[in-house]
Enzyme design. Structure first.
Site, short mmCIF file in Angstrom:
data_model
loop_
_atom_site.label_atom_id
_atom_site.label_comp_id
_atom_site.label_asym_id
_atom_site.label_seq_id
_atom_site.Cartn_x
_atom_site.Cartn_y
_atom_site.Cartn_z
N SER A 217 -4.36 9.44 9.77
CA SER A 217 -5.57 10.25 9.77
C SER A 217 -5.99 10.51 8.33
O SER A 217 -5.28 10.16 7.40
CB SER A 217 -5.32 11.58 10.50
OG SER A 217 -4.56 12.42 9.65
N LYS A 218 -7.15 11.12 8.21
CA LYS A 218 -7.73 11.37 6.88
C LYS A 218 -6.77 12.12 5.96
O LYS A 218 -6.81 11.94 4.74
CB LYS A 218 -9.03 12.16 7.01
CG LYS A 218 -10.17 11.31 7.51
CD LYS A 218 -11.47 11.75 6.83
CE LYS A 218 -12.70 11.07 7.41
NZ LYS A 218 -12.60 9.67 7.68
#
Ligand code: GLU
Length: 475
Positions: free
Chosen positions: A252-253
């Site tokens: 994820s980011k």
């Protein structure tokens, strides 16, 4: 006769090209190339609210940048046009109505008018009884409630049964259709939902293999059931391992860059990205880590794709990128890293040797091109007094001034300085202040290298400036 191999990548243009989508595109591309098949780009833009043209363009640009070429789909030269005869390659342009109507006519699908409240109550009841959550339409009254204009939703009629399919990576997978309930397939005859649109598209495009992320595995039973209802032959399925961050949670980011564009902006090269992505789940079965695109297309096979999650390891990407950076001719590197024509090739070479990304090449060059600006204290070596340092710089100054311009080259400079450094005994005593005088930095290439780059005159000027620094009492 074996069906021709046709694979596809079907991104939804609801965000920039994700690393996971690019990896799926690469595996589909490699699989198609390996078996002389066709690779298709299809844009899944049925979600009109979230789909944006700019994301579609980002996906097209990202795949182009990586060099993953599709044989069919939007024409990269003119995305209004299509390559291939199985179009349209955008879902928003395809007519799904005849297929939906057929299922309704054949009683394989039906309109369900149950209200939100009824569905909620059903869900709560199932939760309470610890039953799987799904909608069982037959438990309720059918037909549009009298006196309403309820639009309803189209659902597939499900006969509880066990279905098996062979995943080319994960082996045989069995599921119980009773767990799915009568799942929805379209909002109305004109508006298919994701699973329905995918099945029709894959069939109409004669897709032979669906190779996609493991996160889609729960859609596969639904898609197989829709295929059966429509009388289509289901494609083969292969679900790729999930991409994980270093902490082994889903990428994820918060783990850093996740879109291909971000990697590009950080200065990674397309060939390094391709090599890196190929190793996210696949290996050649030996320890080989460097693969050209051509080698990958020759060697890729789904049998060598693993089942366990693939960790996105940036150190590995850095080392691959630095490998490909080192292969790059100086002039190409100059153009790619946006380095001014006035910068000597040797400086580019030095930065290239030390950098993992294009951005590091540019910042390395910029750091070397800067006029030295350092504290006097940086010139000191161990606890030698100021006079000693000054004396050493004066010796270097003398040696350097005696070397002829024509032979003012690294080897010659090194030879002369090392002779003196050996005499001094502690080589650092001579070489450290000289290196700082020429670079202004704690770390830099050796002084001989810097002297050749700057040339005799500039080298002497910088030594002179260092001596002056020592003579002034302040900094
Ligand atoms: N549009 C889906 C996605 O972007 C593609 C799913 C599939 O490959 O079937 O994840």
């Amino acid at each position: 006769m074996q069906k021709p191999i046709r694979t596809r990548i079907a991104p939804s243009p609801t965000g920039n090209l994700h690393l996971g989508t690019a990896r799926s595109a690469l595996f589909n591309y490699l699989f198609a190339k390996r078996y002389e098949g066709v690779f298709v780009l299809r844009v899944e833009d049925t979600d009109l609210e979230r789909s944006k043209k700019e994301y579609e363009q980002n996906i097209i640009d990202g795949l182009n940048w990586l060099g993953i070429k599709w044989d069919e789909g939007p024409d990269p030269q003119n995305p209004k046009k299509y390559l291939g005869d199985f179009g349209p390659y955008r879902q928003a342009e395809r007519d799904y109505q005849p297929h939906l109507q057929r299922l309704l006519d054949e009683n394989k699908a039906f309109f369900c008018y149950h209200s939100k409240e009824e569905l909620e109550a059903e869900k709560e009841n199932q939760l309470k009884n610890k039953e799987p959550q799904r909608h069982l339409c037959s438990h309720f009254a059918t037909g549009r409630p009298a006196g309403t204009n309820e639009p309803g939703i189209i659902r597939l009629k499900i006969d509880p049964q066990k279905i098996k399919f062979k995943d080319l990576i994960r082996g045989e997978i069995e599921f119980d259709t009773a767990l799915l309930g009568d799942f929805s397939i379209a909002k109305d005859q004109k508006t298919p939902l994701y699973n329905f649109a995918v099945v029709v598209d894959d069939a109409e495009m004669s897709i032979s293999h669906v190779i996609r992320g493991e996160d889609h595995i729960s859609n596969t039973p639904k898609q197989i059931l829709i295929c059966r209802a429509l009388g289509f032959e289901a494609p083969e399925f292969a679900h790729l391992p999930l991409l994980l961050g270093p902490d082994r949670s889903k990428l994820s980011k918060r783990h850093g860059a996740t879109s291909v564009w971000e990697f590009k902006e950080q200065g990674y090269l397309p060939q390094a990205m391709i090599n890196f992505m190929a190793l996210l789940g696949w290996s050649a079965g030996n320890n080989q880590e460097i693969f050209s695109f051509k080698e990958l297309a020759e060697e890729f096979s789904l049998e060598k794709v693993g089942k366990s999650g693939a960790v996105v390891n940036i150190e590995k990407l850095n080392s691959l990128n630095s490998y490909y950076l080192k292969q790059m001719p100086a002039e190409e590197l100059r153009a790619r890293a946006g380095i001014a024509a006035s910068v000597p090739p040797k400086i580019i070479f030095l930065a290239q040797e030390r950098a993992s990304t294009l951005n590091e090449v540019s910042s390395g060059v910029a750091a070397m091109m800067e006029e030295p600006n350092y504290e006097k204290s940086l010139l000191f070596w161990k606890d030698n007094p100021e006079e000693k340092i000054k004396e050493m710089l004066e010796i270097s100054q003398k040696i350097i001034s005696q070397i002829d311009e024509e032979v003012f080259l690294e080897d010659k400079i090194q030879e002369n300085l090392m002779e003196e450094a050996n005499k001094v005994g502690d080589r650092g005593l001579l070489l450290w202040p000289l290196r700082v005088a020429l670079s202004g930095k704690k770390q830099s290439p050796p002084p001989f290298v810097l002297a050749e780059i700057w040339g005799k005159e500039k080298t002497l000027t910088r030594i002179g400036q260092a001596i002056k620094k020592l003579e002034t009492s302040s900094q």
